[in-house]
Design a protein around this motif. Sequence first.
Motif, PDB file in Angstrom:
ATOM      1  N   ALA A  96       0.826  -1.210   0.000  1.00 24.85           N
ATOM      2  CA  ALA A  96       0.000   0.000   0.000  1.00 24.85           C
ATOM      3  C   ALA A  96       0.859   1.259   0.000  1.00 24.85           C
ATOM      4  O   ALA A  96       0.542   2.240  -0.682  1.00 24.85           O
ATOM      5  CB  ALA A  96      -0.923  -0.014   1.216  1.00 24.85           C
ATOM      6  N   GLU A  97       1.961   1.246   0.763  1.00 27.40           N
ATOM      7  CA  GLU A  97       2.802   2.439   0.833  1.00 27.40           C
ATOM      8  C   GLU A  97       3.459   2.730  -0.508  1.00 27.40           C
ATOM      9  O   GLU A  97       3.510   3.879  -0.956  1.00 27.40           O
ATOM     10  CB  GLU A  97       3.859   2.263   1.921  1.00 27.40           C
ATOM     11  N   ALA A  98       3.965   1.697  -1.164  1.00 27.30           N
ATOM     12  CA  ALA A  98       4.593   1.887  -2.471  1.00 27.30           C
ATOM     13  C   ALA A  98       3.579   2.371  -3.510  1.00 27.30           C
ATOM     14  O   ALA A  98       3.885   3.223  -4.352  1.00 27.30           O
ATOM     15  CB  ALA A  98       5.237   0.579  -2.937  1.00 27.30           C
ATOM     16  N   ARG A  99       2.364   1.830  -3.459  1.00 26.59           N
ATOM     17  CA  ARG A  99       1.327   2.282  -4.402  1.00 26.59           C
ATOM     18  C   ARG A  99       0.933   3.732  -4.136  1.00 26.59           C
ATOM     19  O   ARG A  99       0.757   4.515  -5.068  1.00 26.59           O
ATOM     20  CB  ARG A  99       0.100   1.364  -4.313  1.00 26.59           C
ATOM     21  N   GLN A 104       0.641   9.164  -5.858  1.00 27.91           N
ATOM     22  CA  GLN A 104       0.695  10.569  -5.467  1.00 27.91           C
ATOM     23  C   GLN A 104       1.778  11.325  -6.236  1.00 27.91           C
ATOM     24  O   GLN A 104       1.543  12.417  -6.761  1.00 27.91           O
ATOM     25  CB  GLN A 104       0.935  10.669  -3.962  1.00 27.91           C
ATOM     26  N   MET A 105       2.982  10.750  -6.345  1.00 29.56           N
ATOM     27  CA  MET A 105       4.064  11.442  -7.027  1.00 29.56           C
ATOM     28  C   MET A 105       3.823  11.510  -8.529  1.00 29.56           C
ATOM     29  O   MET A 105       4.140  12.516  -9.175  1.00 29.56           O
ATOM     30  CB  MET A 105       5.397  10.771  -6.714  1.00 29.56           C
ATOM     31  N   CYS A 130      -1.426   6.753 -20.772  1.00 34.72           N
ATOM     32  CA  CYS A 130      -0.423   5.691 -20.689  1.00 34.72           C
ATOM     33  C   CYS A 130      -0.172   5.251 -19.256  1.00 34.72           C
ATOM     34  O   CYS A 130      -0.051   4.059 -18.986  1.00 34.72           O
ATOM     35  CB  CYS A 130       0.890   6.173 -21.302  1.00 34.72           C
ATOM     36  N   CYS A 131      -0.052   6.202 -18.338  1.00 41.64           N
ATOM     37  CA  CYS A 131       0.293   5.804 -16.974  1.00 41.64           C
ATOM     38  C   CYS A 131      -0.748   6.225 -15.962  1.00 41.64           C
ATOM     39  O   CYS A 131      -0.558   6.015 -14.765  1.00 41.64           O
ATOM     40  CB  CYS A 131       1.666   6.345 -16.575  1.00 41.64           C
ATOM     41  N   GLY A 132      -1.841   6.779 -16.426  1.00 42.08           N
ATOM     42  CA  GLY A 132      -2.905   7.149 -15.506  1.00 42.08           C
ATOM     43  C   GLY A 132      -2.463   8.145 -14.457  1.00 42.08           C
ATOM     44  O   GLY A 132      -3.063   8.284 -13.400  1.00 42.08           O
ATOM     45  N   GLY A 133      -1.374   8.870 -14.759  1.00 41.52           N
ATOM     46  CA  GLY A 133      -0.859   9.809 -13.775  1.00 41.52           C
ATOM     47  C   GLY A 133      -0.095   9.131 -12.655  1.00 41.52           C
ATOM     48  O   GLY A 133       0.301   9.768 -11.699  1.00 41.52           O
ATOM     49  N   HIS A 134       0.126   7.804 -12.766  1.00 36.82           N
ATOM     50  CA  HIS A 134       0.819   7.071 -11.720  1.00 36.82           C
ATOM     51  C   HIS A 134       2.266   6.815 -12.150  1.00 36.82           C
ATOM     52  O   HIS A 134       2.682   7.143 -13.248  1.00 36.82           O
ATOM     53  CB  HIS A 134       0.127   5.735 -11.438  1.00 36.82           C
ATOM     54  N   ALA A 135       3.005   6.172 -11.259  1.00 36.94           N
ATOM     55  CA  ALA A 135       4.348   5.679 -11.543  1.00 36.94           C
ATOM     56  C   ALA A 135       5.314   6.787 -11.932  1.00 36.94           C
ATOM     57  O   ALA A 135       5.459   7.114 -13.101  1.00 36.94           O
ATOM     58  CB  ALA A 135       4.314   4.609 -12.635  1.00 36.94           C
ATOM     59  N   PRO A 136       5.995   7.386 -10.965  1.00 35.49           N
ATOM     60  CA  PRO A 136       6.958   8.440 -11.268  1.00 35.49           C
ATOM     61  C   PRO A 136       7.995   8.082 -12.334  1.00 35.49           C
ATOM     62  O   PRO A 136       8.324   8.945 -13.149  1.00 35.49           O
ATOM     63  CB  PRO A 136       7.626   8.688  -9.904  1.00 35.49           C
ATOM     64  N   PRO A 137       8.546   6.841 -12.387  1.00 34.10           N
ATOM     65  CA  PRO A 137       9.501   6.560 -13.462  1.00 34.10           C
ATOM     66  C   PRO A 137       8.906   6.777 -14.846  1.00 34.10           C
ATOM     67  O   PRO A 137       9.555   7.327 -15.734  1.00 34.10           O
ATOM     68  CB  PRO A 137       9.865   5.086 -13.233  1.00 34.10           C
ATOM     69  N   HIS A 138       7.646   6.349 -15.042  1.00 33.49           N
ATOM     70  CA  HIS A 138       7.021   6.510 -16.339  1.00 33.49           C
ATOM     71  C   HIS A 138       6.753   7.989 -16.624  1.00 33.49           C
ATOM     72  O   HIS A 138       6.991   8.476 -17.733  1.00 33.49           O
ATOM     73  CB  HIS A 138       5.704   5.725 -16.379  1.00 33.49           C
ATOM     74  N   ALA A 139       6.274   8.717 -15.615  1.00 30.45           N
ATOM     75  CA  ALA A 139       6.019  10.141 -15.792  1.00 30.45           C
ATOM     76  C   ALA A 139       7.321  10.893 -16.042  1.00 30.45           C
ATOM     77  O   ALA A 139       7.357  11.853 -16.822  1.00 30.45           O
ATOM     78  CB  ALA A 139       5.304  10.695 -14.568  1.00 30.45           C
ATOM     79  N   PHE A 140       8.423  10.450 -15.412  1.00 30.33           N
ATOM     80  CA  PHE A 140       9.716  11.083 -15.640  1.00 30.33           C
ATOM     81  C   PHE A 140      10.151  10.905 -17.089  1.00 30.33           C
ATOM     82  O   PHE A 140      10.658  11.840 -17.717  1.00 30.33           O
ATOM     83  CB  PHE A 140      10.765  10.482 -14.700  1.00 30.33           C
ATOM     84  N   VAL A 141       9.942   9.712 -17.630  1.00 25.56           N
ATOM     85  CA  VAL A 141      10.274   9.453 -19.034  1.00 25.56           C
ATOM     86  C   VAL A 141       9.511  10.417 -19.931  1.00 25.56           C
ATOM     87  O   VAL A 141      10.071  11.046 -20.836  1.00 25.56           O
ATOM     88  CB  VAL A 141       9.937   7.990 -19.405  1.00 25.56           C
ATOM     89  N   MET A 142       8.202  10.539 -19.702  1.00 25.35           N
ATOM     90  CA  MET A 142       7.377  11.412 -20.515  1.00 25.35           C
ATOM     91  C   MET A 142       7.808  12.869 -20.344  1.00 25.35           C
ATOM     92  O   MET A 142       7.868  13.628 -21.308  1.00 25.35           O
ATOM     93  CB  MET A 142       5.907  11.267 -20.117  1.00 25.35           C
TER      94      MET A 142
END
Length: 233
Positions: A96-99, A104-105, A130-142
């Motif tokens: 839950a914490e990782a999700r 949030q980020m 693509c990432c639903g606003g989730h996953a900072p690594p994916h958002a960082f790529v974009m």
Amino acid sequence: MATITDPVAPLLRLLWLASPALPIGAFSYSEGLESAVEHGLVRDDASAADWLEQQLGLLARGDLAAIAHGIAAWRANDETALRELALWLRVTRDGAEARLQSEQMGQSLLVWLRTQPMATPAQLALLAECCGGHAPPHAFVMALALAGIDVPIEQALQAQVFGWAENQVQAALKAVPLGQTAGQRVLTRLAARIPAAVAEALATPPARRQLFAPRLSILAARHETQYSRLFRS
């Protein structure tokens, strides 16, 4: 002043994007470190450096490798690979914490991008889809792509992981606690390991990406019921 056509500008934008001061909430998570302190696994600067070096190794074969694959997919205009990467990032947040941190980020980075003049509505829509606003690594790529930051993948990974290291050292200063000089000793050890971690990430094929760390997952789960804590759970 540097302009958008200045050859220095992409580097400045990369440093800005990778900075732990970016307002996406990274400072509010310890990524298991506070729980490790509570259980006596981290007690001083030497044990903090040992702990964070192990996390750096996990990042190298997990999220850093994912960022490298994502940058390559974006530059190749491979939407299928981007969507597969987004799915992998979602399913590998095993607690839950990782999700919570990922959601949030990722959302905060998307909000930040919407305030910048660098992205078109169509590009932002693709990022949200693509990432639903989730996953900072994916958002960082974009964000790298939308900001026009055309730097070697190795440099992008180095900037991202150094920002992570700075943020984790700041968490150690508060949680252990450590003094500023001790914190710099920890950062020195991490910085020395970053080139090897980046090389490992670049050498990791998609099929060998993994974030298996059960001890860290258990500590993160325990963190939410920890009596006294400074960081979000």
